[in-house]
Design a protein around this motif. Structure first.
Motif, PDB file in Angstrom:
ATOM      1  N   LEU A   1      -3.103  -0.357  -2.913  1.00  0.00           N
ATOM      2  CA  LEU A   1      -4.250  -0.508  -2.023  1.00  0.00           C
ATOM      3  C   LEU A   1      -4.160   0.455  -0.842  1.00  0.00           C
ATOM      4  CD1 LEU A   1      -4.636  -4.408  -1.960  1.00  0.00           C
ATOM      5  CD2 LEU A   1      -5.903  -2.744  -3.337  1.00  0.00           C
ATOM      6  N   ASP A   2      -2.944   0.674  -0.345  1.00  0.00           N
ATOM      7  CA  ASP A   2      -2.753   1.614   0.760  1.00  0.00           C
ATOM      8  C   ASP A   2      -3.171   3.015   0.335  1.00  0.00           C
ATOM      9  OD1 ASP A   2      -1.704   2.425   3.388  1.00  0.00           O
ATOM     10  OD2 ASP A   2      -0.137   3.410   2.203  1.00  0.00           O
ATOM     11  N   ARG A   3      -2.811   3.402  -0.878  1.00  0.00           N
ATOM     12  CA  ARG A   3      -3.186   4.730  -1.381  1.00  0.00           C
ATOM     13  C   ARG A   3      -4.683   4.810  -1.670  1.00  0.00           C
ATOM     14  NH1 ARG A   3       0.704   8.200  -3.906  1.00  0.00           N
ATOM     15  NH2 ARG A   3       2.827   7.666  -3.305  1.00  0.00           N
ATOM     16  N   LEU A   4      -5.239   3.724  -2.209  1.00  0.00           N
ATOM     17  CA  LEU A   4      -6.678   3.722  -2.492  1.00  0.00           C
ATOM     18  C   LEU A   4      -7.496   3.868  -1.214  1.00  0.00           C
ATOM     19  CD1 LEU A   4      -7.049   0.903  -5.205  1.00  0.00           C
ATOM     20  CD2 LEU A   4      -7.352   3.353  -5.535  1.00  0.00           C
ATOM     21  N   SER A   5      -7.046   3.255  -0.146  1.00  0.00           N
ATOM     22  CA  SER A   5      -7.794   3.310   1.117  1.00  0.00           C
ATOM     23  C   SER A   5      -7.881   4.730   1.661  1.00  0.00           C
ATOM     24  CB  SER A   5      -7.133   2.393   2.157  1.00  0.00           C
ATOM     25  OG  SER A   5      -5.837   2.854   2.491  1.00  0.00           O
ATOM     26  N   LYS A   6      -6.984   5.611   1.201  1.00  0.00           N
ATOM     27  CA  LYS A   6      -6.983   6.993   1.667  1.00  0.00           C
ATOM     28  C   LYS A   6      -7.914   7.893   0.859  1.00  0.00           C
ATOM     29  CE  LYS A   6      -2.200   6.500   3.222  1.00  0.00           C
ATOM     30  NZ  LYS A   6      -0.784   6.889   2.994  1.00  0.00           N
ATOM     31  N   ILE A   7      -8.330   7.434  -0.297  1.00  0.00           N
ATOM     32  CA  ILE A   7      -9.219   8.266  -1.127  1.00  0.00           C
ATOM     33  C   ILE A   7     -10.629   7.692  -1.229  1.00  0.00           C
ATOM     34  CG2 ILE A   7      -7.336   9.188  -2.512  1.00  0.00           C
ATOM     35  CD1 ILE A   7      -8.052   7.285  -4.719  1.00  0.00           C
ATOM     36  N   VAL A   8     -10.827   6.465  -0.744  1.00  0.00           N
ATOM     37  CA  VAL A   8     -12.154   5.848  -0.738  1.00  0.00           C
ATOM     38  C   VAL A   8     -12.650   5.832   0.704  1.00  0.00           C
ATOM     39  CG1 VAL A   8     -13.483   3.770  -1.229  1.00  0.00           C
ATOM     40  CG2 VAL A   8     -11.588   4.411  -2.729  1.00  0.00           C
TER      41      VAL A   8
END
Length: 538
Positions: A385-392
């Motif tokens: 989720l931490d990584r997803l928040s950086k690309i969304v």
């Protein structure tokens, strides 16, 4: 006028049906063909004039059984009998009759669509192209949309059957899939797709479609028996499980099916349990090197969910353990990704999204032993989720994707165990741009993942972020990458662990791969890192 025509047709067809009962002497009874042609024309008239009444009387089934199936079965018997001096004649007659039957159903499908002004995705209404036709002599009685979809699905299934008899398997698959799109809640076309998969030797797809044929609103009667037969064959699969042999994708699938076969067909918990750890270790490696397709992962999830619903108590614990193990195996390689954007084409994303949607429907699952013991799931989820928040971006997060059906949703439309989730989606909306799907999926996964994190019993504790996979450590992961050789993949040649150590693992391939999946080579030679904010790798 219409009622009178229907009554006359039904009286006449009842007289002819008795003659169609006996098709033992097809090669020596030229009059039977004349009877057959008259009968199928009468059936056609009734279906077009009084569809609802015809369906109530199951005339569409009589049309197939008496007008076509009996003839096909008899001719197949003659053609297979090599001792019959007229074997060649029967074979030629069979080819002609299959062509004739296919043409009849294609024509009848077109008549129904034209007569009832039915616009289907794979057959647009005539008016769409500016075409118009004179009105029929007798205007048809009204028919409900679901009845129209049912009868068209019925025609498509039998068109697929005919293509299968002619060994045109690709054409048969197209017809069956069109039938699925018309009425996803009916089990018949799924059963036929399972038969195709058996013919191809694709046991995973055979079991998947067998499950789909059962877990729908209108299951196909013999699907459960067919599923048991397929699983029984899988139970006897011989796979090297000595702990030294690195499984290929095909072998992993065989282990997965053997696991469920042992539980469902034999109730053998003792032999099934050790297979879970083997699958977890192998799957992590295969996913990391992009050698396991997203479609296989979705199929495995659907099978797991169905088997969980139908299993006994002790078996349920093992299946939940397997679901947790697969989820953990898919979350671990995310630690090795150098770029957050690599998540956009990460193959487990569709299956993980469906897994999280399923768990949010049944939060009590997080309190059951199979998932409670997987302490690595929560930190792995938080990392993702931490990584997803950086690309969304914020605009994508604010957009409402809640009603958007993604490809993985469409693949399981009608699956009852996930119906509460699927019923909220709009499957008839305009097709989404394929380039936008990964970003939309990530945004949707971010939302459902954030909701899921709050459901964990100890979601307020920050120390869980330091927990790593207990049964499959980073060093195990790297060692497996060194040992595994599958389908000509270029493996990232170095995995850097944030505590300062590194391991180099050049890997060559041996060409083994599961025949139904497509591998995506990773030839970038990129380096990954396992970033742990707290604690050390055990």
């Amino acid at each position: 006028m219409v009622l009178e025509a229907v009554v006359q047709a039904l009286r006449r067809v009842e007289q002819l049906k008795s003659q169609l009962q006996n098709v033992e002497n097809l090669l020596d009874s030229p009059t039977i063909w004349d009877v057959q042609q008259k009968a199928i024309e009468l059936y056609r008239q009734v279906l077009l004039l009084e569809l609802e009444y015809a369906l109530d009387q199951k005339l569409e089934q009589d049309l197939w059984n008496y007008g076509h199936r009996k003839f096909i079965s008899a001719l197949q018997g003659y053609a297979k009998d090599k001792n019959n001096p007229r074997c060649s004649e029967a074979q030629n007659l069979l080819i002609w009759f299959l062509d004739s039957t296919s043409g009849f159903y294609v024509s009848l499908l077109g008549d129904v669509c034209t007569q009832f002004k039915l616009d289907l995705p794979f057959r647009r209404e005539d008016s769409t192209f500016g075409l118009s036709w004179p009105e029929k002599r007798y205007p048809p009685a009204g028919a409900e949309k679901k009845s129209l979809h049912y009868i068209c699905q019925h025609f498509l299934v039998h068109l697929g059957d005919i293509a299968r008899y002619r060994n045109s398997l690709k054409q048969a698959e197209i017809y069956y899939k069109h039938a699925v799109t018309l009425s996803p809640m009916c089990g018949h076309p799924y059963n036929q797709l399972a038969l195709l998969a058996v013919n191809k030797g694709d046991n995973l797809s055979a079991v998947f479609h067998g499950v789909r044929s059962i877990a729908v609103l209108h299951p196909f009667p013999v699907a459960a028996q067919n599923l048991d037969k397929t699983l029984s064959r899988c139970a006897s699969a011989k796979i090297p499980l000595d702990g030294k042999h690195c499984l290929s994708g095909a072998e992993l699938v065989s282990v997965f099916l053997k696991f469920h076969a042992l539980l469902k067909c034999q109730g053998n918990i003792t032999e099934a349990k050790p297979l879970i750890e083997i699958m977890g270790k192998t799957l992590t490696t295969l996913v990391a090197i992009k050698n396991f397709s997203e479609w296989k992962l979705v199929q495995m999830l659907v099978i797991n969910i169905y088997m969980l619903k139908t299993a006994k108590e002790k078996q349920k614990e093992l299946i939940l353990d397997l679901i947790g193990t697969i989820l953990s195996a898919c979350l671990l390689p995310i630690y090795t990704m150098t770029k957050d954007s690599d998540l956009l084409d990460y193959s487990p994303m569709p299956s993980m999204k469906l897994t999280f949607e399923w768990i949010t429907l049944w939060p009590s699952l997080l309190e059951m032993p199979g998932l409670v013991e997987k302490k690595q799931i929560q930190p792995g989820l938080c990392n993702m989720l931490d990584r997803l928040s950086k690309i969304v971006n914020s605009a994508e997060m604010d957009a409402d994707f809640s009603g958007l059906a993604l490809p993985e949703d469409k693949d399981i439309q009608g699956f009852l165990p996930l119906n509460d989730y699927l019923s909220k989606l709009k499957f008839s909306q305009v097709q989404t741009n394929e380039l936008e799907i990964p970003k939309i999926r990530c945004a949707s996964l971010l939302k459902v993942g954030e909701s899921l994190v709050k459901l964990f019993p100890d979601s307020n504790s920050g120390q869980n972020a330091s927990v790593v996979h207990e049964q499959f450590t980073a060093s195990d992961f790297i060692r497996s990458l060194k040992d595994l050789s599958v389908s000509q993949q270029s493996i990232p040649d170095s995995f850097t662990i944030r505590n300062g150590s590194s391991a180099t693992s050049p890997v060559h391939s041996d060409g083994n791969s599961w025949e139904t999946g497509k591998s995506t080579p990773d030839s970038s030679g990129s380096r990954g890192s396992i970033n742990l904010k707290c604690g050390k790798i055990r």
